[in-house]
Every structure is written in structure tokens, then in C-alpha cells.
Design a protein around this motif. Sequence first.
Motif, PDB file in Angstrom:
ATOM      1  N   LYS A 142       0.746  -1.149   0.026  1.00 12.92           N
ATOM      2  CA  LYS A 142      -0.108  -0.107   0.247  1.00 12.92           C
ATOM      3  C   LYS A 142       0.866   1.179   0.126  1.00 12.92           C
ATOM      4  CE  LYS A 142      -4.023  -1.680   2.573  1.00 12.92           C
ATOM      5  NZ  LYS A 142      -4.871  -1.443   3.641  1.00 12.92           N
ATOM      6  N   ALA A 143       1.830   1.247   0.820  1.00 12.52           N
ATOM      7  CA  ALA A 143       2.749   2.387   0.796  1.00 12.52           C
ATOM      8  C   ALA A 143       3.393   2.784  -0.564  1.00 12.52           C
ATOM      9  CB  ALA A 143       3.874   2.421   2.056  1.00 12.52           C
ATOM     10  N   CYS A 144       3.891   1.735  -1.142  1.00 14.08           N
ATOM     11  CA  CYS A 144       4.540   1.780  -2.170  1.00 14.08           C
ATOM     12  C   CYS A 144       3.665   2.461  -3.647  1.00 14.08           C
ATOM     13  CB  CYS A 144       5.235   0.306  -2.750  1.00 14.08           C
ATOM     14  SG  CYS A 144       6.663  -0.075  -1.851  1.00 14.08           S
ATOM     15  N   VAL A 145       2.305   1.817  -3.433  1.00 12.43           N
ATOM     16  CA  VAL A 145       1.377   2.423  -4.323  1.00 12.43           C
ATOM     17  C   VAL A 145       1.118   3.715  -4.235  1.00 12.43           C
ATOM     18  CG1 VAL A 145      -0.779   1.879  -5.400  1.00 12.43           C
ATOM     19  CG2 VAL A 145       0.775  -0.111  -4.982  1.00 12.43           C
ATOM     20  N   GLN A 146       0.862   3.952  -2.950  1.00  9.60           N
ATOM     21  CA  GLN A 146       0.376   5.297  -2.764  1.00  9.60           C
ATOM     22  C   GLN A 146       1.401   6.311  -2.931  1.00  9.60           C
ATOM     23  OE1 GLN A 146      -0.980   5.169   1.335  1.00  9.60           O
ATOM     24  NE2 GLN A 146      -2.854   5.950   0.944  1.00  9.60           N
ATOM     25  N   GLN A 147       2.695   6.096  -2.548  1.00 10.03           N
ATOM     26  CA  GLN A 147       3.928   7.029  -3.023  1.00 10.03           C
ATOM     27  C   GLN A 147       4.387   6.903  -4.216  1.00 10.03           C
ATOM     28  OE1 GLN A 147       6.655   6.359   0.172  1.00 10.03           O
ATOM     29  NE2 GLN A 147       4.868   6.383   1.889  1.00 10.03           N
ATOM     30  N   GLN A 164      -4.573 -10.133  -4.300  1.00 18.05           N
ATOM     31  CA  GLN A 164      -5.491  -9.562  -4.602  1.00 18.05           C
ATOM     32  C   GLN A 164      -6.071  -8.387  -3.867  1.00 18.05           C
ATOM     33  OE1 GLN A 164      -7.345 -10.686  -7.581  1.00 18.05           O
ATOM     34  NE2 GLN A 164      -8.851  -9.224  -6.861  1.00 18.05           N
ATOM     35  N   GLN A 165      -5.704  -8.395  -2.675  1.00 22.23           N
ATOM     36  CA  GLN A 165      -6.222  -7.279  -1.523  1.00 22.23           C
ATOM     37  C   GLN A 165      -5.560  -6.032  -2.117  1.00 22.23           C
ATOM     38  OE1 GLN A 165      -4.700  -8.945   2.320  1.00 22.23           O
ATOM     39  NE2 GLN A 165      -6.629  -9.832   2.629  1.00 22.23           N
ATOM     40  N   VAL A 166      -4.249  -5.808  -2.648  1.00 24.40           N
ATOM     41  CA  VAL A 166      -3.752  -4.552  -3.137  1.00 24.40           C
ATOM     42  C   VAL A 166      -4.506  -4.286  -4.348  1.00 24.40           C
ATOM     43  CG1 VAL A 166      -1.793  -3.666  -4.416  1.00 24.40           C
ATOM     44  CG2 VAL A 166      -1.414  -5.440  -2.335  1.00 24.40           C
ATOM     45  N   ILE A 167      -5.017  -4.929  -5.216  1.00 20.70           N
ATOM     46  CA  ILE A 167      -5.831  -4.569  -6.345  1.00 20.70           C
ATOM     47  C   ILE A 167      -7.055  -3.839  -6.037  1.00 20.70           C
ATOM     48  CG2 ILE A 167      -6.759  -5.258  -8.541  1.00 20.70           C
ATOM     49  CD1 ILE A 167      -4.529  -7.402  -8.716  1.00 20.70           C
ATOM     50  N   ASP A 168      -7.742  -4.717  -5.152  1.00 17.15           N
ATOM     51  CA  ASP A 168      -9.002  -4.333  -4.550  1.00 17.15           C
ATOM     52  C   ASP A 168      -9.122  -3.177  -3.795  1.00 17.15           C
ATOM     53  OD1 ASP A 168     -10.083  -6.645  -5.648  1.00 17.15           O
ATOM     54  OD2 ASP A 168     -10.021  -7.866  -3.766  1.00 17.15           O
ATOM     55  N   TRP A 169      -7.894  -2.932  -2.930  1.00 18.22           N
ATOM     56  CA  TRP A 169      -7.738  -1.668  -2.073  1.00 18.22           C
ATOM     57  C   TRP A 169      -7.336  -0.477  -2.948  1.00 18.22           C
ATOM     58  CZ3 TRP A 169      -3.178   1.143  -2.281  1.00 18.22           C
ATOM     59  CH2 TRP A 169      -3.045   2.183  -1.476  1.00 18.22           C
ATOM     60  N   ALA A 170      -6.661  -0.566  -4.158  1.00 17.14           N
ATOM     61  CA  ALA A 170      -6.324   0.560  -5.094  1.00 17.14           C
ATOM     62  C   ALA A 170      -7.622   1.142  -5.794  1.00 17.14           C
ATOM     63  CB  ALA A 170      -5.005  -0.060  -6.010  1.00 17.14           C
ATOM     64  N   LYS A 171      -8.341   0.008  -6.105  1.00 17.17           N
ATOM     65  CA  LYS A 171      -9.603   0.434  -6.902  1.00 17.17           C
ATOM     66  C   LYS A 171     -10.621   1.160  -5.887  1.00 17.17           C
ATOM     67  CE  LYS A 171      -9.681  -3.183 -10.214  1.00 17.17           C
ATOM     68  NZ  LYS A 171     -10.295  -4.618 -10.827  1.00 17.17           N
ATOM     69  N   MET A 172     -10.696   0.840  -4.795  1.00 16.21           N
ATOM     70  CA  MET A 172     -11.613   1.315  -3.689  1.00 16.21           C
ATOM     71  C   MET A 172     -10.881   2.547  -3.427  1.00 16.21           C
ATOM     72  SD  MET A 172     -12.788  -0.146  -0.095  1.00 16.21           S
ATOM     73  CE  MET A 172     -11.375  -0.222   0.418  1.00 16.21           C
ATOM     74  N   GLU A 173      -9.698   2.947  -3.345  1.00 19.44           N
ATOM     75  CA  GLU A 173      -9.154   4.155  -2.911  1.00 19.44           C
ATOM     76  C   GLU A 173      -9.267   5.316  -4.305  1.00 19.44           C
ATOM     77  OE1 GLU A 173      -8.043   5.464   0.080  1.00 19.44           O
ATOM     78  OE2 GLU A 173      -8.897   3.714   0.735  1.00 19.44           O
ATOM     79  N   GLY A 174      -9.437   4.626  -5.332  1.00 20.48           N
ATOM     80  CA  GLY A 174      -9.410   5.348  -6.600  1.00 20.48           C
ATOM     81  C   GLY A 174      -8.093   5.749  -7.016  1.00 20.48           C
ATOM     82  N   LEU A 175      -7.283   4.692  -6.770  1.00 23.28           N
ATOM     83  CA  LEU A 175      -5.745   4.804  -7.253  1.00 23.28           C
ATOM     84  C   LEU A 175      -5.689   4.000  -8.670  1.00 23.28           C
ATOM     85  CD1 LEU A 175      -3.925   4.750  -3.974  1.00 23.28           C
ATOM     86  CD2 LEU A 175      -4.258   6.601  -5.185  1.00 23.28           C
ATOM     87  N   GLN A 176      -4.483   4.029  -9.191  1.00 24.33           N
ATOM     88  CA  GLN A 176      -4.514   3.143 -10.254  1.00 24.33           C
ATOM     89  C   GLN A 176      -3.961   1.762  -9.911  1.00 24.33           C
ATOM     90  OE1 GLN A 176      -1.748   4.300 -13.380  1.00 24.33           O
ATOM     91  NE2 GLN A 176      -2.828   3.588 -14.913  1.00 24.33           N
ATOM     92  N   PRO A 177      -4.514   0.580 -10.145  1.00 23.58           N
ATOM     93  CA  PRO A 177      -3.990  -0.617  -9.662  1.00 23.58           C
ATOM     94  C   PRO A 177      -2.851  -0.816 -10.387  1.00 23.58           C
ATOM     95  CG  PRO A 177      -6.356  -0.619 -10.338  1.00 23.58           C
ATOM     96  CD  PRO A 177      -5.752   0.346 -10.799  1.00 23.58           C
ATOM     97  N   PRO A 178      -1.710  -1.708  -9.608  1.00 23.44           N
ATOM     98  CA  PRO A 178      -0.539  -1.955 -10.329  1.00 23.44           C
ATOM     99  C   PRO A 178      -0.650  -3.049 -11.172  1.00 23.44           C
ATOM    100  CG  PRO A 178      -0.426  -2.855  -7.927  1.00 23.44           C
ATOM    101  CD  PRO A 178      -1.886  -1.965  -8.190  1.00 23.44           C
ATOM    102  N   GLU A 179       0.109  -3.316 -12.215  1.00 21.73           N
ATOM    103  CA  GLU A 179       0.163  -4.556 -12.844  1.00 21.73           C
ATOM    104  C   GLU A 179       0.900  -5.621 -12.263  1.00 21.73           C
ATOM    105  OE1 GLU A 179      -0.739  -4.803 -15.921  1.00 21.73           O
ATOM    106  OE2 GLU A 179      -0.885  -3.059 -16.790  1.00 21.73           O
ATOM    107  N   VAL A 180       0.521  -6.728 -12.211  1.00 23.84           N
ATOM    108  CA  VAL A 180       0.770  -7.912 -11.416  1.00 23.84           C
ATOM    109  C   VAL A 180       1.589  -8.912 -12.600  1.00 23.84           C
ATOM    110  CG1 VAL A 180       0.296  -9.758  -9.933  1.00 23.84           C
ATOM    111  CG2 VAL A 180      -0.954  -7.846  -9.706  1.00 23.84           C
ATOM    112  N   LEU A 181       2.697  -9.252 -11.981  1.00 20.21           N
ATOM    113  CA  LEU A 181       3.462 -10.354 -12.717  1.00 20.21           C
ATOM    114  C   LEU A 181       3.998 -11.453 -11.589  1.00 20.21           C
ATOM    115  CD1 LEU A 181       5.025 -11.528 -14.920  1.00 20.21           C
ATOM    116  CD2 LEU A 181       7.010 -10.004 -14.533  1.00 20.21           C
TER     117      LEU A 181
END
Length: 508
Positions: free
Chosen positions: A126-131, A156-173
Motif C-alpha cells: 500500500k505504501a509503495c502504491v500510494q507514494q 488480490q487485496q492490493v488490487i481491490d484496495w487500489a480500486k476502492m481508493e481511486g488509485l491506479q491498480p498495479p500491474e501484477v507479474l
Amino acid sequence: MPAIADRSSSPFKAMLAAKSCELAGSGGCCTPQKRRLRSGTAAAAKESPVSTPMKLKSPRRRLDSSPSSPANRIKKDPSEKTLKKCWNPRDVEQMRAVKEAVHVSTAPSTVVCREDEQKRVLDFCKACVQQEKAGSLYVCGCPGTGKSLSMELVKQQVIDWAKMEGLQPPEVLAMNCTSLANTSVIFSKILGMHQPKKKSIGSTSPLQHLQNLYSNKQAQSSSKMMLIIADELDYLITRDRAVLHDLFMLTTFPFSRCILIGIANSIDLADRFLPRLQSLNCKPMVVTFRAYSKDQILSILQERLLVLPYIVFHQQALELCARKVAAASGDMRKALSVCRSAVEILEAELRESASNTGLTSAEGDFVSPQTALAHEVFPSQENNTVRIDHMALALSKTFRSPIVDTIQSLPQHQQIILCSAVKYFRGGKKDTTVGELNKSYNDICKSALIPPVGILEFSSMCRVLNDQGLFKLGQSRDDKFKRVTLKVDEADISFALQGVRLFRNCLQ
């Protein structure tokens, strides 16, 4: 001397009457209605001989008799669990469902007993995606401790959280490093996520492309954050250590978009193989998944069995499995394998019992069709559940081996040497010298108040263990400097010695 008022005196009676009227309430007169009820009781009894006077319960008894009272609720819970219907292991569909529930490859609906570790990884992501900041994290722990399963959940929790917060979800590899044909292919996969339609032209390698990309400020605004989950990271160590180093270094570039999560079994990988990252103050954050305890294994098994509408295992059988596996390795996959083996033992036992029954009837004993149908339709719950003897046999099959028999037949001091080796190598080291191992051996002897043997006899016993295939000794002129490697699984040693209190306390 003043006289004391007598209880039979009229003033005293007046005081009692006044007090009783105060306690009666606002009706003014408190006793006439009660007197009428009491006086009419005999007459009412004569009119209706069947009726009986109603006994009023005290408030406490009325509360206890209520179906919603706390006491009754507590008593009600265990009975709800026993409402599960009887399991019929002769039913093919039911047997298939049970085996699937305890199969290692079956993903559980919830991941229990790993909430703290999952929260740490999730907060990091979460901290990495937010910043919009790159970072690296290393997840380590013994096999079968829920690392990969937890990372799937966190992803999956990171993707769901980003969508809920209105942030761009990260690509996942997400990848398993053992499936890579070549270790450097990992950089091609990362580059393909950033530039799916472009192909590398010229002699520039995918790693150099990524390094140039993450050094360019334009990349920060044009590309998404990328969550890379690399499982079985140990594979990169054995093949090419430089690849592992370059992979973690990608998160140190000024405009990097990588959130790297590496998963492996080696606890001290970051210290041993990434010293340069530490010198650059880029050492990854480490989250350790410790081996499951007895209570945790029992809780996970019970959670898995909740999906079944019937009781399959005796509680004591599950507790035995959890206790033995926790003492040996704490590997949850091993516990599931033991449970599946116990189910198969029960299945074979019932099959053999059915064949014996058919053989007996064929020899002349009369078995009525009604009796046979009753045994099939209404099977005994006691005989159809996995009992403690089934579980003990499954545990013996899983952990018992010729190596266990060899270890249990060794003299005490050779067992202490094996125990000291297990304890010494738990720090992540793969080998040591005879001299260093002798120090660990002396510590155990000192704590157990057992006189240790000298260094010459110790070296001789190490050679005996080498001849029996338990140790591997290197070559050296001085016995103290010979390298020692453990050639057997630590779980076999733990299982063989756990019955002795000295070794059980030492290995815990």
C-alpha cells in the motif's frame, strides 16, 4: 436507665407497618390483595381440583431458564456442531469430497494463522502504491508455512484496495522461478509487461532496457506501478547469483516502478547473497513465516474440514496429527498429507472388512438382506470416522523410514551429535567444521549435565556417522577443520528423537 422498646409493643408494630407500606409501592395499602389471594386459594382448589397454584420463580432462575440466556447459549453451541450428519465412507462422492478437502493443492477459502504476516506485506505494498515508490521485500520461512498462499491473497487485496481508493491498480507479474528456462528470462518478462508490443532491437539485453527505462524520468509518468512476485527465489541462487542481485537492484533506480516480492526458504538469503544491496542501504524488508505450532496446525485443519457437512475425524486424531507434525517440521503440507493418508487407511480397512463379510457369508453363515442393507444405509459413526489408530499408522508411514530406525538405535552421544547438528544448521548454514560442531555438542551436554567426550572420540564418532550415511565429512589434515554436512532431513532426526525429553527440549 432508659428502657429498651419491646418488639411486641405498639410503637414498634406501628413502625413495622409503616415500613412495609413504604416498600409495597404507591398503592397506599399493600396487603389486602395478598390476603384475598391467600384466603381464596382453598376455595379455588375445591372448585377446580385439577388446577395447581403457580410457583413464581426468582428473577435469577427466570433468567437462567430463558432460551436466550448466556448460560443456555454456551451450552447450545457444542450441540450445534454435533448436528452434522454421519459420514458414509462407502459413498464415492463423499469420499472424493473428503480427499479433496485435505488435498495439498486445494486452496482454502480463508488463510488463517498468518494474519500478522499478511498485514505487514499488505501495508508495504500500500505504501509503495500510494507514494508511487519502488521497493523490495523478501518473504522467507520453512516449506509449508503458507508463504505462497498468503502472497496470492495479498496480491488480490492490493488490487481491490487500489480500486476502492481511486488509485491506479498495479500491474501484477507472478512467476515461479523453477519454471524459467533461463534465469535471465525473468527480465524479458518484466520488460514485456512494460512494453508488450515492442521487441528488443540490437544487442541491448532486456536487463539493460529495464535499467535505461528506470533511469528515465519519462517512464515514471507513462507506466503503471508493477507488482512482481517471484516464488522459489532459491532457484536463482543455485543457477546464477548475479541475476538475483540485478533483480533486486532494479528497485533502486531513481524512476523505478517495481514492487518486488521474493519468496524463498532460506532465512538469511539477504545477508549471504545481497551484501552489496546492504552497503547501498537497499537491503529488502524481510518478513519471516515461522513454522506452524500445534495449535495453528489444528486450527487450519479444522477450518478446512468446516466445508464438509459431516464429521470425518475424531478430535483426538486431529490433535495427534498436529502435535507430531509440529514437533517434526511444522510443515502444513505434511499435516494435510498425513490426514489424507489416514482417510485412505480407513477406506482400505472398510474395504477389507466388506470383503471378509462377503467371504464369511459365502462359507455358510446366513446374513439377511435386511441386515446388510442396514449396515450400508445406517453405518456406525464410530467405525466410519478416522480414529486415533488410523492417524498413528498414517504418521508412522509418513515419518517412519530406515533412517529413523538407524537414528533411534544409535548410542546416546552420537544422538547428541546429530541433535547439535540440527540445532546448529537451523540458522541457515549448510555446513560447518568438526571443531565448531564440537562446541555445540559441548553446550548440549553441559545443559543436560552429561559428561562430554574428548575431541578425538568426538571426531571418531563423526566418522561413524559418516559411514552410516548421516554425515558427510570433508578432507583435511586436522580433524577439527574437516567440513561437516548433514545428509539426512532434519525432520527425520526430530521425529526419531522427539520421544526423549532431552532431545525434545533441545530441538524445540
